[in-house]
Design a protein around this motif. Structure first.
Motif, PDB file in Angstrom:
ATOM      1  N   THR A  66       0.832  -1.209   0.000  1.00 44.11           N
ATOM      2  CA  THR A  66       0.000   0.000   0.000  1.00 44.11           C
ATOM      3  C   THR A  66       0.863   1.253   0.000  1.00 44.11           C
ATOM      4  OG1 THR A  66      -1.773  -1.144   1.198  1.00 44.11           O
ATOM      5  CG2 THR A  66      -1.803   1.254   1.237  1.00 44.11           C
ATOM      6  N   ALA A  67       1.897   1.273   0.865  1.00 45.11           N
ATOM      7  CA  ALA A  67       2.796   2.431   0.913  1.00 45.11           C
ATOM      8  C   ALA A  67       3.532   2.606  -0.414  1.00 45.11           C
ATOM      9  CB  ALA A  67       3.802   2.262   2.050  1.00 45.11           C
ATOM     10  N   THR A  68       3.966   1.503  -1.018  1.00 37.92           N
ATOM     11  CA  THR A  68       4.656   1.578  -2.313  1.00 37.92           C
ATOM     12  C   THR A  68       3.737   2.136  -3.387  1.00 37.92           C
ATOM     13  OG1 THR A  68       6.016  -0.335  -1.712  1.00 37.92           O
ATOM     14  CG2 THR A  68       5.903   0.230  -4.042  1.00 37.92           C
ATOM     15  N   THR A  69       2.487   1.665  -3.410  1.00 34.83           N
ATOM     16  CA  THR A  69       1.521   2.153  -4.403  1.00 34.83           C
ATOM     17  C   THR A  69       1.246   3.635  -4.227  1.00 34.83           C
ATOM     18  OG1 THR A  69       0.485  -0.036  -4.460  1.00 34.83           O
ATOM     19  CG2 THR A  69      -0.774   1.794  -5.370  1.00 34.83           C
ATOM     20  N   ASP A  70       1.065   4.069  -2.981  1.00 33.99           N
ATOM     21  CA  ASP A  70       0.792   5.483  -2.709  1.00 33.99           C
ATOM     22  C   ASP A  70       1.930   6.379  -3.186  1.00 33.99           C
ATOM     23  OD1 ASP A  70      -1.614   4.837  -1.593  1.00 33.99           O
ATOM     24  OD2 ASP A  70      -0.933   4.958   0.487  1.00 33.99           O
ATOM     25  N   ILE A  71       3.157   6.032  -2.794  1.00 31.23           N
ATOM     26  CA  ILE A  71       4.313   6.858  -3.155  1.00 31.23           C
ATOM     27  C   ILE A  71       4.537   6.851  -4.661  1.00 31.23           C
ATOM     28  CG2 ILE A  71       6.808   7.110  -2.897  1.00 31.23           C
ATOM     29  CD1 ILE A  71       6.513   5.926  -0.071  1.00 31.23           C
ATOM     30  N   SER A  72       4.437   5.666  -5.289  1.00 38.62           N
ATOM     31  CA  SER A  72       4.677   5.564  -6.738  1.00 38.62           C
ATOM     32  C   SER A  72       3.615   6.324  -7.526  1.00 38.62           C
ATOM     33  CB  SER A  72       4.695   4.089  -7.165  1.00 38.62           C
ATOM     34  OG  SER A  72       5.667   3.367  -6.448  1.00 38.62           O
ATOM     35  N   ALA A  73       2.346   6.204  -7.110  1.00 33.30           N
ATOM     36  CA  ALA A  73       1.279   6.928  -7.802  1.00 33.30           C
ATOM     37  C   ALA A  73       1.490   8.435  -7.699  1.00 33.30           C
ATOM     38  CB  ALA A  73      -0.083   6.541  -7.217  1.00 33.30           C
ATOM     39  N   MET A  74       1.922   8.903  -6.518  1.00 31.30           N
ATOM     40  CA  MET A  74       2.198  10.320  -6.340  1.00 31.30           C
ATOM     41  C   MET A  74       3.314  10.782  -7.276  1.00 31.30           C
ATOM     42  SD  MET A  74       3.774  12.240  -3.006  1.00 31.30           S
ATOM     43  CE  MET A  74       5.332  11.387  -3.247  1.00 31.30           C
ATOM     44  N   VAL A  75       4.401  10.001  -7.348  1.00 27.57           N
ATOM     45  CA  VAL A  75       5.535  10.381  -8.191  1.00 27.57           C
ATOM     46  C   VAL A  75       5.121  10.470  -9.657  1.00 27.57           C
ATOM     47  CG1 VAL A  75       7.765   9.593  -9.072  1.00 27.57           C
ATOM     48  CG2 VAL A  75       7.297   9.485  -6.630  1.00 27.57           C
ATOM     49  N   PHE A  76       4.396   9.461 -10.148  1.00 27.42           N
ATOM     50  CA  PHE A  76       4.045   9.444 -11.568  1.00 27.42           C
ATOM     51  C   PHE A  76       2.994  10.488 -11.913  1.00 27.42           C
ATOM     52  CE2 PHE A  76       6.287   5.440 -11.430  1.00 27.42           C
ATOM     53  CZ  PHE A  76       6.894   5.388 -12.678  1.00 27.42           C
ATOM     54  N   MET A  77       2.079  10.773 -11.002  1.00 22.04           N
ATOM     55  CA  MET A  77       1.112  11.840 -11.263  1.00 22.04           C
ATOM     56  C   MET A  77       1.798  13.203 -11.304  1.00 22.04           C
ATOM     57  SD  MET A  77      -1.854  10.819 -11.998  1.00 22.04           S
ATOM     58  CE  MET A  77      -2.563  12.467 -11.985  1.00 22.04           C
ATOM     59  N   ILE A  78       2.769  13.412 -10.419  1.00 22.24           N
ATOM     60  CA  ILE A  78       3.536  14.659 -10.459  1.00 22.24           C
ATOM     61  C   ILE A  78       4.322  14.750 -11.754  1.00 22.24           C
ATOM     62  CG2 ILE A  78       5.446  15.917  -9.384  1.00 22.24           C
ATOM     63  CD1 ILE A  78       4.505  14.878  -6.690  1.00 22.24           C
ATOM     64  N   LEU A  79       4.871  13.631 -12.203  1.00 25.31           N
ATOM     65  CA  LEU A  79       5.636  13.624 -13.449  1.00 25.31           C
ATOM     66  C   LEU A  79       4.757  13.963 -14.643  1.00 25.31           C
ATOM     67  CD1 LEU A  79       8.209  13.197 -14.958  1.00 25.31           C
ATOM     68  CD2 LEU A  79       7.911  10.734 -14.799  1.00 25.31           C
ATOM     69  N   ILE A  80       3.530  13.464 -14.667  1.00 30.55           N
ATOM     70  CA  ILE A  80       2.603  13.793 -15.759  1.00 30.55           C
ATOM     71  C   ILE A  80       2.268  15.285 -15.730  1.00 30.55           C
ATOM     72  CG2 ILE A  80       0.231  13.463 -16.568  1.00 30.55           C
ATOM     73  CD1 ILE A  80       0.512  10.515 -15.727  1.00 30.55           C
ATOM     74  N   GLY A  81       1.961  15.806 -14.524  1.00 28.99           N
ATOM     75  CA  GLY A  81       1.684  17.233 -14.407  1.00 28.99           C
ATOM     76  C   GLY A  81       2.875  18.079 -14.792  1.00 28.99           C
ATOM     77  N   ALA A  82       4.085  17.635 -14.421  1.00 28.82           N
ATOM     78  CA  ALA A  82       5.291  18.385 -14.760  1.00 28.82           C
ATOM     79  C   ALA A  82       5.551  18.372 -16.266  1.00 28.82           C
ATOM     80  CB  ALA A  82       6.492  17.793 -14.018  1.00 28.82           C
ATOM     81  N   SER A  83       5.186  17.269 -16.951  1.00 34.53           N
ATOM     82  CA  SER A  83       5.343  17.219 -18.413  1.00 34.53           C
ATOM     83  C   SER A  83       4.474  18.279 -19.091  1.00 34.53           C
ATOM     84  CB  SER A  83       4.976  15.824 -18.937  1.00 34.53           C
ATOM     85  OG  SER A  83       5.830  14.844 -18.404  1.00 34.53           O
ATOM     86  N   ILE A  84       3.246  18.426 -18.590  1.00 40.99           N
ATOM     87  CA  ILE A  84       2.348  19.462 -19.132  1.00 40.99           C
ATOM     88  C   ILE A  84       2.915  20.848 -18.845  1.00 40.99           C
ATOM     89  CG2 ILE A  84       0.016  20.424 -19.034  1.00 40.99           C
ATOM     90  CD1 ILE A  84      -0.956  17.630 -18.199  1.00 40.99           C
ATOM     91  N   PHE A  85       3.416  21.047 -17.612  1.00 44.09           N
ATOM     92  CA  PHE A  85       3.969  22.350 -17.236  1.00 44.09           C
ATOM     93  C   PHE A  85       5.155  22.728 -18.117  1.00 44.09           C
ATOM     94  CE2 PHE A  85       7.344  24.544 -14.926  1.00 44.09           C
ATOM     95  CZ  PHE A  85       6.713  25.734 -14.613  1.00 44.09           C
ATOM     96  N   SER A  86       6.104  21.806 -18.279  1.00 44.90           N
ATOM     97  CA  SER A  86       7.299  22.133 -19.066  1.00 44.90           C
ATOM     98  C   SER A  86       6.952  22.405 -20.527  1.00 44.90           C
ATOM     99  CB  SER A  86       8.328  20.989 -18.964  1.00 44.90           C
ATOM    100  OG  SER A  86       7.807  19.788 -19.500  1.00 44.90           O
ATOM    101  N   LEU A  87       5.940  21.699 -21.058  1.00 37.28           N
ATOM    102  CA  LEU A  87       5.519  21.930 -22.437  1.00 37.28           C
ATOM    103  C   LEU A  87       4.919  23.329 -22.594  1.00 37.28           C
ATOM    104  CD1 LEU A  87       5.307  20.313 -25.134  1.00 37.28           C
ATOM    105  CD2 LEU A  87       2.943  19.847 -24.517  1.00 37.28           C
TER     106      LEU A  87
END
Length: 455
Positions: free
Chosen positions: A298-319
């Motif tokens: 559960t902890a792994t899923t929470d942290i990993s989901a947070m990282v990848f969602m931030i990465l998706i948002g950051a991709s939109i921001f940098s574009l």
């Protein structure tokens, strides 16, 4: 006009993140709002979004980033399997007879945990819960005790395998490719996570040595702050128990890092080996139950989901930021600075240090580094050296009052009898040591580049 939109986007992003809004959705949502306003004002070309699907697919299909959930799983599993508790008990019996021996034990165990887990919050909280009550009971100065725990807990930022270095490796690899394309260079050479692991190894170990040297100096000059434990307090030392506590995590660290350093496995493959090894270690210690496995996953899923969602948002921001011409604006600004690349690097390091007060390392890695990374690399900086400098910088900002994240983690497990001001006083010498380490790496970049070049 487009440049003002880029500046406004960055300022609004910092303000909304400081207000406590979710990082991932703030990154993507705010960027889309500014892009929509730019289209209405005629200063943003909507065709930029044509690159977005391939970017997002490339992010989710990135084999390097698969190491993130695997290293997180490895770290959380080791945290739950009493590895730190057994290590600290054995080390305390080994060094407890010396003045400052308990602090030395905390520092060494923290370094081993950093090389095992790579998760700052977990290390700080674990060490705080296990060691702080004992240190205070034995008469340690509260400021020095809490400072040692907070500083040692942040070693997971720089000692591989570090989650920070995994994320920085992916971001700097993209930045390096962009810099080469803009300079008209077509080279297969790139920056890997393994390069950053190798580059950070010597600075990380040297930082541990500097911590130990400082504690030894205090024990010599002010012995009352770091009293020795009596023989009755530390108990009898059993070498078999010491090796039983020390050998399994050491073998796991050597297997994971050694396979990366010698090119036997990629970081992702080594992370998978580490996750399996941590699970086997928990089974061997009889600490693996279905409940604990559920907590770890559960902890792994929470942290990993947070990282990848931030990465998706950051991709939109940098574009969107690039669509407003923000990258060209920064490139022009850096080129006009007096002092050239030195001043530009110093300015970026200062900005990252200050942003570390209010933003987590994930946001800084995904938001700031893609903006300034290509520009600095075009000015001739070594990407591995730059990555290690950023990691050291973030580690320092994690400790700096009043907003350092490590201080918040430690405050949560510190007794009310220890005031927050004591924690702040305790970390100041360690901040000075880390700033010294930054200066050393800046003056002697070979500390970072020698091992990757050798291997």
């Amino acid at each position: 006009m487009p440049e003002f939109m880029a500046i406004g986007l960055f300022i609004c992003l910092c303000l909304t993140l400081m207000a406590g809004y979710p990082v991932a959705f703030t990154l993507g949502g705010l960027s889309l709002l500014f892009a929509g306003a730019g289209v209405l004002l005629g200063v943003f070309d909507p065709s930029f979004f044509g690159a977005l699907p391939s970017r997002l697919f490339g992010t989710m299909n990135n084999a390097t980033l698969l190491a993130v959930p695997l290293f997180v799983f490895m770290g959380v599993m080791l945290e739950k399997s009493r590895v730190a508790e057994d290590l600290l008990e054995s080390m305390s019996r080994l060094f407890g007879g010396l003045r400052g021996g308990l602090a030395f034990s905390v520092c060494l165990v923290g370094a081993l945990l950093a090389a095992s887990t790579g998760i700052v919050g977990a290390t700080v909280v674990t060490l705080g819960l296990l060691a702080l009550p004992t240190m205070l009971k034995r008469g340690y100065d509260p400021a020095l005790a809490t400072g040692t725990l907070a500083a040692t807990g942040t070693l997971g930022q720089i000692i591989p395998p570090s989650i920070v270095l995994v994320l920085l490796g992916d971001v700097l690899s993209n930045a390096y490719q962009q810099a080469q394309l803009r300079m008209g260079i077509f080279s297969p050479k790139t920056v890997t996570v393994g390069d950053l692991f190798m580059g950070s190894l010597l600075p990380g170990l040297l930082l541990v040595v500097l911590y130990l040297a400082y504690l030894a100096l205090v024990a010599w000059r002010q012995p009352g702050k770091l009293p020795a434990m009596s023989k009755q307090e530390r108990g009898e030392l059993h070498m078999g128990k010491l090796f039983a506590a020390l050998l399994p995590p050491l073998l796991l660290i050597l297997t994971v890092l050694g396979s990366i350093l010698w090119g036997i496995a990629t970081p992702t493959e080594a992370a998978a080996v580490g996750a399996v090894g941590a699970t086997l270690l928990a089974i061997a210690k009889r600490q693996l139950t279905f409940r604990r496995l559920r907590e770890v996953t559960t902890a792994t899923t929470d942290i990993s989901a947070m990282v990848f969602m931030i990465l998706i948002g950051a991709s939109i921001f940098s574009l969107v930021f690039r669509g407003f011409g923000g990258e060209d604006m920064i490139h022009g600004l850096f080129n006009q600075l007096p002092g050239g690349v030195f001043t530009a690097t110093l300015l970026v390091m200062l900005v990252i240090f200050l942003l570390g007060f209010i933003l987590d390392f994930i946001e800084i890695t995904f938001v700031v580094v893609p903006i300034v990374g290509p520009v600095l690399l075009m000015m001739g900086l070594d990407p591995i050296w730059l990555g290690v400098m950023i990691a050291l910088n973030l580690q320092t900002s994690f400790l700096t009052p009043p907003f350092g994240f490590a201080l918040f983690y430690l405050r949560g497990v510190t007794p009310p009898s220890v005031p927050t001001s004591a924690i702040y006083r305790g970390v100041l010498p360690f901040i000075a040591i880390q700033l010294l380490m930054l200066i050393i790496v800046a003056i002697w970049p070979g500390l970072v580049t020698w091992l990757p070049g050798l291997l």
